[in-house]
Design a protein around this motif. Structure first.
Motif, PDB file in Angstrom:
ATOM      1  N   CYS A  46     -10.793   3.096  10.863  1.00 17.50           N
ATOM      2  CA  CYS A  46      -9.770   3.585   9.961  1.00 17.50           C
ATOM      3  C   CYS A  46      -8.368   3.867  10.482  1.00 17.50           C
ATOM      4  CB  CYS A  46     -10.286   4.912   9.308  1.00 17.50           C
ATOM      5  SG  CYS A  46     -11.866   5.058   8.638  1.00 17.50           S
ATOM      6  N   PHE A  47      -8.160   4.161  11.529  1.00 10.43           N
ATOM      7  CA  PHE A  47      -6.702   4.335  12.228  1.00 10.43           C
ATOM      8  C   PHE A  47      -6.247   2.949  12.485  1.00 10.43           C
ATOM      9  CE2 PHE A  47      -7.475   8.584  12.850  1.00 10.43           C
ATOM     10  CZ  PHE A  47      -6.182   9.136  13.283  1.00 10.43           C
ATOM     11  N   GLY A  48      -7.109   1.769  12.878  1.00 10.86           N
ATOM     12  CA  GLY A  48      -6.754   0.434  13.214  1.00 10.86           C
ATOM     13  C   GLY A  48      -6.362   0.037  11.688  1.00 10.86           C
ATOM     14  N   THR A  49      -7.043  -0.012  10.629  1.00 10.78           N
ATOM     15  CA  THR A  49      -6.833  -0.511   9.381  1.00 10.78           C
ATOM     16  C   THR A  49      -5.351  -0.188   8.958  1.00 10.78           C
ATOM     17  OG1 THR A  49      -9.096  -0.714   9.091  1.00 10.78           O
ATOM     18  CG2 THR A  49      -7.719  -1.032   7.220  1.00 10.78           C
ATOM     19  N   CYS A  50      -5.289   1.356   9.183  1.00  9.98           N
ATOM     20  CA  CYS A  50      -4.086   1.928   8.654  1.00  9.98           C
ATOM     21  C   CYS A  50      -2.901   1.502   9.198  1.00  9.98           C
ATOM     22  CB  CYS A  50      -4.098   3.540   8.763  1.00  9.98           C
ATOM     23  SG  CYS A  50      -4.926   4.226   7.308  1.00  9.98           S
ATOM     24  N   ARG A  51      -3.105   1.359  10.660  1.00  8.49           N
ATOM     25  CA  ARG A  51      -1.883   0.800  11.537  1.00  8.49           C
ATOM     26  C   ARG A  51      -1.364  -0.433  11.122  1.00  8.49           C
ATOM     27  NH1 ARG A  51      -4.010   2.453  16.172  1.00  8.49           N
ATOM     28  NH2 ARG A  51      -2.703   3.994  16.230  1.00  8.49           N
ATOM     29  N   TRP A  52      -2.543  -1.422  10.793  1.00  4.99           N
ATOM     30  CA  TRP A  52      -1.977  -2.664  10.306  1.00  4.99           C
ATOM     31  C   TRP A  52      -1.992  -3.215   9.021  1.00  4.99           C
ATOM     32  CZ3 TRP A  52       0.427  -5.240  14.107  1.00  4.99           C
ATOM     33  CH2 TRP A  52       0.273  -4.869  15.313  1.00  4.99           C
ATOM     34  N   PHE A  53      -2.127  -2.130   8.278  1.00  2.00           N
ATOM     35  CA  PHE A  53      -2.427  -2.335   6.704  1.00  2.00           C
ATOM     36  C   PHE A  53      -1.601  -3.319   6.164  1.00  2.00           C
ATOM     37  CE2 PHE A  53      -1.704  -1.306   2.251  1.00  2.00           C
ATOM     38  CZ  PHE A  53      -2.793  -1.371   1.717  1.00  2.00           C
ATOM     39  N   PHE A  54      -0.221  -3.152   6.399  1.00  2.00           N
ATOM     40  CA  PHE A  54       0.618  -4.108   5.574  1.00  2.00           C
ATOM     41  C   PHE A  54       0.652  -5.501   6.007  1.00  2.00           C
ATOM     42  CE2 PHE A  54       2.140   0.026   4.632  1.00  2.00           C
ATOM     43  CZ  PHE A  54       2.561  -0.102   3.326  1.00  2.00           C
ATOM     44  N   ARG A  55       0.180  -5.762   7.285  1.00  4.95           N
ATOM     45  CA  ARG A  55      -0.119  -7.194   7.735  1.00  4.95           C
ATOM     46  C   ARG A  55      -1.541  -7.547   7.199  1.00  4.95           C
ATOM     47  NH1 ARG A  55       2.465  -9.421  12.983  1.00  4.95           N
ATOM     48  NH2 ARG A  55       1.757 -11.383  13.023  1.00  4.95           N
ATOM     49  N   LEU A  56      -2.447  -6.834   7.443  1.00 10.14           N
ATOM     50  CA  LEU A  56      -3.853  -7.293   6.715  1.00 10.14           C
ATOM     51  C   LEU A  56      -3.849  -7.635   5.270  1.00 10.14           C
ATOM     52  CD1 LEU A  56      -5.853  -4.406   8.920  1.00 10.14           C
ATOM     53  CD2 LEU A  56      -5.548  -6.884   9.313  1.00 10.14           C
ATOM     54  N   ASP A  57      -3.205  -6.550   4.428  1.00 12.38           N
ATOM     55  CA  ASP A  57      -2.956  -6.874   3.234  1.00 12.38           C
ATOM     56  C   ASP A  57      -2.167  -7.984   2.767  1.00 12.38           C
ATOM     57  OD1 ASP A  57      -3.740  -5.532   0.736  1.00 12.38           O
ATOM     58  OD2 ASP A  57      -1.788  -5.308   0.242  1.00 12.38           O
ATOM     59  N   GLY A  58      -1.275  -8.148   3.409  1.00 12.32           N
ATOM     60  CA  GLY A  58      -0.325  -9.465   3.357  1.00 12.32           C
ATOM     61  C   GLY A  58      -1.184 -10.849   3.364  1.00 12.32           C
ATOM     62  N   GLU A  59      -2.115 -10.877   4.439  1.00 13.08           N
ATOM     63  CA  GLU A  59      -3.038 -12.005   4.461  1.00 13.08           C
ATOM     64  C   GLU A  59      -3.965 -12.019   3.752  1.00 13.08           C
ATOM     65  OE1 GLU A  59      -6.346 -13.748   7.659  1.00 13.08           O
ATOM     66  OE2 GLU A  59      -4.959 -12.175   8.524  1.00 13.08           O
ATOM     67  N   LEU A  60      -4.639 -11.052   3.131  1.00 15.41           N
ATOM     68  CA  LEU A  60      -5.626 -10.984   2.058  1.00 15.41           C
ATOM     69  C   LEU A  60      -5.142 -11.467   0.874  1.00 15.41           C
ATOM     70  CD1 LEU A  60      -8.386 -10.229   1.568  1.00 15.41           C
ATOM     71  CD2 LEU A  60      -7.976  -8.043   1.344  1.00 15.41           C
ATOM     72  N   GLN A  61      -3.824 -10.700   0.718  1.00 17.16           N
ATOM     73  CA  GLN A  61      -3.349 -11.149  -0.736  1.00 17.16           C
ATOM     74  C   GLN A  61      -3.091 -12.619  -0.842  1.00 17.16           C
ATOM     75  OE1 GLN A  61      -0.278  -8.738  -2.589  1.00 17.16           O
ATOM     76  NE2 GLN A  61      -0.914  -7.099  -1.381  1.00 17.16           N
ATOM     77  N   GLN A  62      -2.653 -13.292   0.337  1.00 17.88           N
ATOM     78  CA  GLN A  62      -2.686 -14.597   0.316  1.00 17.88           C
ATOM     79  C   GLN A  62      -4.070 -15.505   0.199  1.00 17.88           C
ATOM     80  OE1 GLN A  62      -0.119 -16.660   3.344  1.00 17.88           O
ATOM     81  NE2 GLN A  62       0.373 -14.611   3.965  1.00 17.88           N
ATOM     82  N   ARG A  63      -5.201 -14.870   0.366  1.00 18.59           N
ATOM     83  CA  ARG A  63      -6.452 -15.577   0.415  1.00 18.59           C
ATOM     84  C   ARG A  63      -7.060 -15.364  -0.879  1.00 18.59           C
ATOM     85  NH1 ARG A  63      -7.252 -17.708   5.028  1.00 18.59           N
ATOM     86  NH2 ARG A  63      -6.465 -17.003   7.076  1.00 18.59           N
ATOM     87  N   LEU A  64      -6.691 -14.269  -1.620  1.00 17.86           N
ATOM     88  CA  LEU A  64      -7.287 -13.904  -2.829  1.00 17.86           C
ATOM     89  C   LEU A  64      -6.708 -14.758  -4.033  1.00 17.86           C
ATOM     90  CD1 LEU A  64      -7.853 -10.138  -2.616  1.00 17.86           C
ATOM     91  CD2 LEU A  64      -9.613 -11.992  -2.676  1.00 17.86           C
ATOM     92  N   ARG A  65      -7.609 -15.650  -4.855  1.00 21.83           N
ATOM     93  CA  ARG A  65      -7.041 -16.275  -5.999  1.00 21.83           C
ATOM     94  C   ARG A  65      -6.230 -15.261  -6.995  1.00 21.83           C
ATOM     95  NH1 ARG A  65     -11.574 -20.198  -5.802  1.00 21.83           N
ATOM     96  NH2 ARG A  65     -10.816 -21.820  -4.720  1.00 21.83           N
ATOM     97  N   LYS A  66      -6.964 -14.091  -7.145  1.00 21.19           N
ATOM     98  CA  LYS A  66      -6.635 -12.989  -7.885  1.00 21.19           C
ATOM     99  C   LYS A  66      -7.074 -11.668  -7.653  1.00 21.19           C
ATOM    100  CE  LYS A  66     -10.557 -13.592 -11.090  1.00 21.19           C
ATOM    101  NZ  LYS A  66     -10.882 -13.900 -12.225  1.00 21.19           N
ATOM    102  N   PRO A  67      -6.476 -10.628  -7.914  1.00 16.04           N
ATOM    103  CA  PRO A  67      -6.754  -9.309  -7.391  1.00 16.04           C
ATOM    104  C   PRO A  67      -7.956  -8.703  -7.987  1.00 16.04           C
ATOM    105  CG  PRO A  67      -4.435  -9.283  -8.267  1.00 16.04           C
ATOM    106  CD  PRO A  67      -4.942 -10.610  -8.625  1.00 16.04           C
TER     107      PRO A  67
END
Length: 435
Positions: A46-67
């Motif tokens: 949980c701490f790690g995902t929060c720490r890197w949330f914006f970087r992880l979310d940026g990557e995931l949004q690139q990989r998803l065709r739609k939300p």
């Protein structure tokens, strides 16, 4: 639910954070449902995902065709947890993939297992894509990146990088029990590597964090866990026997205890906090350290509610703030704090300063403190207060730490060292007082 996969639990905690709960609110109930030996793993996810949330979310949004649909948002969080492990853990990628797909199935989303599997397989195979912007690159919300760049043009990147590291574990030695060198010897005797802090006279920084039950005589009050920056308030208060001291906004009580440890013979210490839920923490800390203070639940700004009319020699005012100096300890701040919070916080800070000033003796000293790195909450508040309060004088801190802002000293977070903090020392130069 019993038997729920660890990643599913982490995804549900992350969903609660995204919806506005802090980790301190939503993580403890989740931890209690796990055996003790499994709790550190969930906390790390949980701490790690929060720490890197914006970087992880940026990557995931690139990989998803739609939300994903709003009802499936928890699966978005599940994939963020898995991406965190792929990018920032030593776990084998095949295990992350297989166990995340199983977690998706266990969360009653079997129709999304193909999507989860495909996205994560591509992420493992292709590696992390180049960040699309500075928010993603530094893993902070865009407004925070921009505000730090504007406020600290020479330091903003270092602040952001430091926020993405894990904070060190720092101790405050109880001066009533041991001097610092004695306690360093005790630590060495049980195989714990540590060193004296550079600025806090009773501070010790551990080379590696350890459970508190490994610290010699912790239960007996020998030491407390407290960052070096927070400990510096004692060096500014100029405490002496016979003084009456107020610790406003005192929970969880670390600074109250530091005040009592630093000076025997104080006439009294009053610790107040608006949150009734947090008062037990103050009482627990006082009890462990065998210290006495008067603890009250009250809004510090509403002096009619709690003040008995006796003036204070010393006031420590550690105001509510954006907490942007302690993000590495509380990475959920990145998700919870909004730029629109800063102006209301500044209003609360100035109101507290104005209200408590009238409780300070002529010749008395007030130390204003925040764990923020934004000038709007720090030296700009002090300048506003000095402009409207003729009898208030700014005292220059005789200190080797921090940046001199001209109206207080600003510490920025430093890797392997202290958090971000601000202090200003004000003296009441009035000769008489109308109450």
């Amino acid at each position: 639910m019993p038997g729920q996969p660890m990643r599913a639990r982490a995804a549900q905690v992350m969903l609660a954070v995204e919806q506005g709960q802090s980790l301190s609110q939503c993580l403890p109930p989740a931890l209690k449902r796990l055996p003790e030996n499994e709790r550190p793993a969930l906390q790390a996810l949980c701490f790690g995902t929060c720490r890197w949330f914006f970087r992880l979310d940026g990557e995931l949004q690139q990989r998803l065709r739609k939300p994903l649909k709003p009802l499936d948002r928890v699966i978005h969080q599940l994939m963020l947890v898995a991406l965190f492990q792929l990018r920032h853990s030593q776990q084998a990628s095949y295990a992350v993939l297989n166990e995340t797909v199983e977690a998706c199935r266990a969360m009653n989303r079997p129709h999304l297992t193909g999507l989860v599997n495909g996205v994560l397989r591509a992420a493992a195979r292709e590696g992390e894509p180049p960040p699309q912007n500075q928010s993603v690159s530094f893993s902070h919300p865009p407004w925070m990146v921009e505000k730090l760049r504007h406020n600290w043009p020479d330091d903003w990147q270092a602040i952001l990088d430091t926020n993405n590291t894990q904070a060190p574990m720092t101790l405050r030695v109880n001066a009533r029990r041991f001097d610092r060198d004695q306690y360093l010897e005790l630590l060495a005797g049980v195989g714990i590597q540590a060193s004296a802090t550079a600025f806090a006279p009773h501070g010790i920084q551990l080379a590696t964090p350890v459970p508190v039950d490994r610290l010699p005589y912790f239960a007996d009050g020998a030491v407390s866990v407290q960052d070096e920056a927070a400990q510096l308030c004692i060096t500014l208060l100029d405490l002496a026997p016979g003084q009456r001291v107020l610790d406003a906004c005192a929970a969880p009580g670390g600074k109250t205890c530091a005040i009592l440890e630093a000076c025997k013979g104080l006439a009294g210490v009053i610790a107040i906090d608006e949150s009734a839920d947090r008062l037990p923490r103050i009482e627990e800390n006082l009890a462990r350290l065998d210290l006495d203070a008067t603890v009250q639940q009250a809004d510090a700004a509403n002096t009619d509610q709690w003040w008995d009319g006796q003036l204070f020699d010393r006031i420590l005012l550690d105001v509510p703030c954006s907490a942007t100096g302690v993000i590495r300890r509380h990475p959920d701040i990145k998700l919870l704090r909004r730029e629109s919070d800063i102006v209301p916080l500044a209003g609360i800070q100035l109101a507290l300063l104005n209200a408590l000033w009238r409780t300070l003796k002529p010749g008395g000293r007030l130390v204003y403190a925040t764990c923020s790195v934004f000038p709007q909450e720090n030296h700009r508040i002090i300048r506003r207060f000095l402009k409207q309060t003729a009898e208030a004088a700014l005292l220059e801190a005789d200190a080797l730490w921090g940046h001199d802002t001209g109206a207080g000293r600003q510490l920025l977070p430093v890797p392997h060292s202290h958090d971000g903090f601000f202090y200003a020392v004000l003296e009441n130069r009035s000769n008489e007082r109308e109450l």
